[in-house]
Design a protein around this motif. Structure first.
Motif, mmCIF file in Angstrom:
data_model
loop_
_atom_site.group_PDB
_atom_site.id
_atom_site.type_symbol
_atom_site.label_atom_id
_atom_site.label_comp_id
_atom_site.label_asym_id
_atom_site.label_seq_id
_atom_site.Cartn_x
_atom_site.Cartn_y
_atom_site.Cartn_z
ATOM 1 N N SER A 116 0.836 -1.184 0.000
ATOM 2 C CA SER A 116 0.000 0.000 0.000
ATOM 3 C C SER A 116 0.877 1.242 0.000
ATOM 4 O O SER A 116 1.869 1.299 0.733
ATOM 5 N N ILE A 117 0.511 2.199 -0.830
ATOM 6 C CA ILE A 117 1.214 3.478 -0.896
ATOM 7 C C ILE A 117 0.186 4.576 -0.698
ATOM 8 O O ILE A 117 -0.870 4.560 -1.329
ATOM 9 N N THR A 118 0.496 5.532 0.146
ATOM 10 C CA THR A 118 -0.386 6.676 0.352
ATOM 11 C C THR A 118 0.235 7.891 -0.316
ATOM 12 O O THR A 118 1.408 8.189 -0.103
ATOM 13 N N VAL A 119 -0.564 8.587 -1.118
ATOM 14 C CA VAL A 119 -0.096 9.767 -1.827
ATOM 15 C C VAL A 119 -1.030 10.920 -1.475
ATOM 16 O O VAL A 119 -2.249 10.778 -1.517
ATOM 17 N N HIS A 120 -0.453 12.063 -1.150
ATOM 18 C CA HIS A 120 -1.237 13.262 -0.862
ATOM 19 C C HIS A 120 -1.024 14.255 -1.998
ATOM 20 O O HIS A 120 0.107 14.638 -2.290
ATOM 21 N N PHE A 155 -5.928 0.932 -8.102
ATOM 22 C CA PHE A 155 -5.740 1.904 -7.027
ATOM 23 C C PHE A 155 -7.055 2.082 -6.302
ATOM 24 O O PHE A 155 -8.114 1.718 -6.795
ATOM 25 N N GLU A 156 -6.957 2.643 -5.147
ATOM 26 C CA GLU A 156 -8.140 2.960 -4.350
ATOM 27 C C GLU A 156 -8.010 4.414 -3.937
ATOM 28 O O GLU A 156 -6.994 4.822 -3.384
ATOM 29 N N ARG A 157 -9.030 5.180 -4.218
ATOM 30 C CA ARG A 157 -8.982 6.604 -3.907
ATOM 31 C C ARG A 157 -9.945 6.884 -2.759
ATOM 32 O O ARG A 157 -11.112 6.506 -2.815
ATOM 33 N N ASP A 158 -9.448 7.563 -1.754
ATOM 34 C CA ASP A 158 -10.255 7.892 -0.585
ATOM 35 C C ASP A 158 -10.390 9.411 -0.526
ATOM 36 O O ASP A 158 -9.457 10.111 -0.155
ATOM 37 N N ASP A 159 -11.545 9.896 -0.939
ATOM 38 C CA ASP A 159 -11.793 11.338 -0.945
ATOM 39 C C ASP A 159 -12.773 11.709 0.156
ATOM 40 O O ASP A 159 -13.906 11.246 0.171
#
Length: 72
Positions: A3-7, A28-32
């Motif tokens: 898992s990679i978190t990108v801001h 990918f999974e996008r959490d908005d």
């Protein structure tokens, strides 16, 4: 699975990366948290809806042109 978190600095940057990942077939999974459009986004959408559709190109052609011009 890793898992990679990108801001992202803004929504436009996030959308660009999302489109590139989809083009490269990378899941990918996008959490908005923020699902509201800004006034600037609304203006861009309104302007796009007013454009002459006879000059439009589909997304694949647009990505091809961008890739050719910028080498991405």
């Amino acid at each position: 699975m890793s898992s990679i978190t990108v801001h992202f600095k803004d929504k436009e940057e996030g959308t660009l990366i999302q489109n590139l990942l989809q083009k490269m077939k990378i899941s990918f999974e996008r959490d908005d948290d923020d699902s509201e459009l800004t006034e600037e986004m609304k203006k861009v959408i309104d302007d796009a809806l007013k454009q002459d559709r006879s000059q439009s190109v589909d997304a694949f052609e647009l990505l091809k042109r961008i890739s050719e011009k910028y080498g991405i």
